[in-house]
Design a protein around this motif. Structure first.
Motif, PDB file in Angstrom:
ATOM      1  N   SER A 132       0.330  -3.155  12.147  1.00 26.44           N
ATOM      2  CA  SER A 132       0.163  -2.916  10.801  1.00 26.44           C
ATOM      3  C   SER A 132      -1.116  -2.072  10.456  1.00 26.44           C
ATOM      4  O   SER A 132      -2.059  -2.342  11.103  1.00 26.44           O
ATOM      5  CB  SER A 132      -0.017  -4.574  10.297  1.00 26.44           C
TER       6      SER A 132
ATOM      7  N   ILE B 122      -3.317  -0.374   7.133  1.00 27.26           N
ATOM      8  CA  ILE B 122      -3.510  -0.315   5.812  1.00 27.26           C
ATOM      9  C   ILE B 122      -4.572   0.773   5.439  1.00 27.26           C
ATOM     10  O   ILE B 122      -5.555   0.945   6.354  1.00 27.26           O
ATOM     11  CB  ILE B 122      -4.444  -1.663   5.042  1.00 27.26           C
TER      12      ILE B 122
ATOM     13  N   SER C  81       4.636  -2.431   9.749  1.00 27.04           N
ATOM     14  CA  SER C  81       4.135  -2.115   8.329  1.00 27.04           C
ATOM     15  C   SER C  81       3.060  -1.207   8.074  1.00 27.04           C
ATOM     16  O   SER C  81       2.191  -1.249   8.881  1.00 27.04           O
ATOM     17  CB  SER C  81       4.092  -3.620   7.821  1.00 27.04           C
TER      18      SER C  81
ATOM     19  N   THR D 182       0.758   0.041   4.523  1.00 28.30           N
ATOM     20  CA  THR D 182       0.375  -0.032   3.320  1.00 28.30           C
ATOM     21  C   THR D 182      -0.369   1.502   2.591  1.00 28.30           C
ATOM     22  O   THR D 182      -1.481   1.567   3.076  1.00 28.30           O
ATOM     23  CB  THR D 182      -0.453  -1.232   2.744  1.00 28.30           C
TER      24      THR D 182
ATOM     25  N   SER E 174       8.510  -2.191   6.877  1.00 28.17           N
ATOM     26  CA  SER E 174       7.926  -2.518   5.566  1.00 28.17           C
ATOM     27  C   SER E 174       6.737  -1.346   5.193  1.00 28.17           C
ATOM     28  O   SER E 174       6.003  -1.077   6.169  1.00 28.17           O
ATOM     29  CB  SER E 174       7.035  -3.716   5.601  1.00 28.17           C
TER      30      SER E 174
ATOM     31  N   THR F  15       4.426  -0.464   2.024  1.00 24.91           N
ATOM     32  CA  THR F  15       4.061  -0.740   0.568  1.00 24.91           C
ATOM     33  C   THR F  15       3.343   0.249  -0.051  1.00 24.91           C
ATOM     34  O   THR F  15       2.434   0.831   0.496  1.00 24.91           O
ATOM     35  CB  THR F  15       3.199  -1.950   0.594  1.00 24.91           C
TER      36      THR F  15
END
Length: 133
Positions: free
Chosen positions: A85, A87, A108, A110, A131, A133
């Motif tokens: 993940s 971000i 994922s 972001t 995912s 975002t």
């Protein structure tokens, strides 16, 4: 023969030198503006142990100066297997071509609204990416 070898080593050092200006917490950065104190993520350290959730910082401090992280360079995280993940910090405005190429573990990511440009094939080969975002 020695002269040829010496010339080759000099050329290799000049061409294959460090791919970034400095490294902090496993990420290599290039200074894009010394006046505006901005940097681009250029590379990652294959020997560094990253957390499962990597947060790309909004800024990074090096040599007593704080730089805004404004871009993720071309192929910066190619074959990155250190986190599932990611971000991205709010100062990032661009993501380069093939920036996350073949990050098979990445599930994922972001991306903040500050990102206005995403390069070609930025996420190619990210077979586990489910995912955004």
């Amino acid at each position: 023969m020695k002269k040829l070898l010496f010339s080759f080593l000099l050329l290799l050092n000049a061409v294959g030198g460090r791919a970034y200006d400095f490294k902090v917490d496993g990420l290599g950065y290039n200074i894009t503006s010394a006046e505006e104190l901005t940097v681009e993520i250029k590379d990652w350290d294959r020997g560094f142990r990253f957390p499962d959730r990597l947060i790309i910082p909004e800024s990074v401090t090096y040599d007593g100066k704080t730089y805004n992280v404004t871009s993720i360079g071309d192929n910066a995280f190619g074959n990155f297997d250190g986190a599932n993940s990611i971000i991205i910090g709010y100062n990032v405005t661009s993501i380069g071509d093939y920036a996350f190429d073949d990050c098979y573990r990445l599930a994922s990511i972001t991306i903040p609204n500050s990102v206005t440009s995403i390069g070609d094939y930025a996420f190619s080969g990210c077979i586990g990416l489910t995912s955004i975002t």
